[in-house]
Motif scaffolding. Structure first.
Motif, short mmCIF file in Angstrom:
data_model
loop_
_atom_site.label_atom_id
_atom_site.label_comp_id
_atom_site.label_asym_id
_atom_site.label_seq_id
_atom_site.Cartn_x
_atom_site.Cartn_y
_atom_site.Cartn_z
N LEU A 164 0.84 -1.20 0.00
CA LEU A 164 0.00 0.00 0.00
C LEU A 164 0.88 1.25 0.00
CD1 LEU A 164 -2.78 1.39 0.25
CD2 LEU A 164 -2.48 1.29 2.74
N ALA A 165 1.90 1.24 0.86
CA ALA A 165 2.80 2.38 0.91
C ALA A 165 3.51 2.58 -0.43
CB ALA A 165 3.83 2.18 2.02
N LEU A 166 3.94 1.47 -1.04
CA LEU A 166 4.63 1.57 -2.32
C LEU A 166 3.70 2.11 -3.41
CD1 LEU A 166 7.14 0.94 -4.07
CD2 LEU A 166 6.22 -1.37 -4.36
N VAL A 167 2.50 1.55 -3.49
CA VAL A 167 1.56 1.95 -4.53
C VAL A 167 1.14 3.41 -4.36
CG1 VAL A 167 -0.82 1.61 -5.34
CG2 VAL A 167 0.70 -0.35 -5.07
N LEU A 168 0.85 3.81 -3.12
CA LEU A 168 0.42 5.19 -2.88
C LEU A 168 1.55 6.18 -3.15
CD1 LEU A 168 -1.89 5.09 0.28
CD2 LEU A 168 -2.46 4.84 -2.14
#
Length: 370
Positions: A164-168
């Motif tokens: 999630l952190a990577l995608v956001l």
């Protein structure tokens, strides 16, 4: 333990009001339901665990009898057990797992008998002890699954939060949707492989360390030849932490017993059964960690796989991950006997905190590069 029926249990001894009658009927229904839960669990167990669960069911029947006596002719129409107890019964009949025992432990801890003047002190004590009995049964199951379960929980949580952190972060930088999707899939594969490999090495290393500390089973064959006066077996017990006097006395008894039989026992006194159940196997932990990381890391990518873009994709991704984090947190809380809501909120705070930081960095770098 004392009697389960107090002097005030005679219905003629006092006038019960409508609220008391309702409360007693609810107690009666709950005791019946709790007994059925333990009976359902006992059907899926054998040996000592089965006997313990049957004994718990019998104790709940004693409590049920108490409330029947208290109600007397006022028992009226049977009421349903509360929703928690009924749900517990459904899970026990359907699954009969450690999950149900963990829920039963929490149910026993919420007993109102300690504050109810119409419940006996013995009944209140029973419920407190029941909590400890169920805690012990649940601990056996937790021990059996703790290695794989730890890898599964960590894997799913890491997959959710890291991807999630990577995608956001990538999405906030303003790159095309295809780049975000590729980055998310790459993060899923790289993270799952890394987690699986790391768990395998970690668990194997821990098992090897424990195996190196385990006594050599072959050492028992030399016990009959030990010098009775020197009795170096005492050093073994002292090395394991026993006081010198105790070690000497125990070693003397062991040597005397062996010489009396004139042969070494099949299982010698320096054998020790090391239990690796709580650690799990390297392959099991690796597969569990890989699969659960991949399943967790897939969730933040789903909106992009479905063709969503921009802010809509970000919002959907955050909502889906929030639901998943809440579920994993609640499950961990239930299995550990802790409040599930508190664990769910903790998971949300950690996951969204990490995602917020990377999203802010993505916005910053996107603005700088633009």
């Amino acid at each position: 333990m004392g009697t389960d029926t107090p002097a005030t249990s005679d219905p003629a001894a006092f006038q019960a009001g409508p609220s008391e009658l309702r409360r007693w009927r609810q107690y009666l229904a709950n005791e019946r339901a709790e007994a059925s839960v333990y009976l359902a669990l006992a059907e899926r167990r054998s040996g000592e665990e089965r006997e313990i669960l049957l004994a718990l069911a019998e104790a709940e029947r004693r409590h049920e009898k108490h409330w029947r006596v208290m109600l007397g002719d006022d028992a009226g129409t049977s009421v349903k057990a509360d929703i928690r107890t009924r749900g517990l019964g459904f899970l026990a009949r359907s699954f009969g797992s450690i999950f149900v025992l963990a829920l039963a432990q929490r149910a026993e801890s919420r007993s109102p008998y300690a504050d109810d003047p119409h419940a006996t002190a013995a009944m209140a004590a029973d419920e407190r002890i029941h909590e400890e009995v169920v805690r012990g049964l649940a601990a056996r199951g937790r021990k059996r699954l703790s290695g794989t379960f730890r890898a599964a929980v960590f894997g799913a949580n890491d997959g959710l939060v890291s991807n999630l952190a990577l995608v956001l972060g990538i999405s906030a930088s303003g790159v095309p949707n295809s780049v975000v999707l590729f980055t998310g899939v790459a993060g899923l594969l790289a993270g799952a492989l890394s987690m699986g490999a790391g768990e395998y090495v970690s668990v194997r290393s821990q098992r090897e360390l424990l195996e190196a500390s385990a006594p050599d089973p072959g050492a028992r064959t030399v016990l009959p030849d030990l010098d009775v006066n020197a009795n170096e077996l005492a050093l073994v017990y002292r090395a394991r932490g026993m006081a010198e006097s105790q070690a000497t006395a125990r070693a003397a008894r062991v040597i005397a017993g062996i010489h009396a039989k004139e042969s070494a026992p099949a299982t010698g006194p320096i054998d020790r059964a090391d239990d690796h159940e709580a650690i799990g196997t390297g392959i099991g932990a690796a597969l569990s960690s890989f699969c659960f990381f991949a399943s967790g890391a897939l969730i933040p990518v789903l909106p992009y796989l479905l063709g969503l873009q921009g802010l809509i994709a970000v919002i959907v991704s955050v909502v889906l991950v929030g639901i998943a984090l809440s579920i994993t947190g609640a499950v961990v809380g239930l299995l550990s006997g802790a409040p599930p809501l508190r664990r769910a909120l903790r998971q949300l705070a950690i996951g969204f905190g990490a995602a917020a930081v990377t999203y802010a960095l993505g916005l910053l770098f996107g603005t700088t590069l633009g």
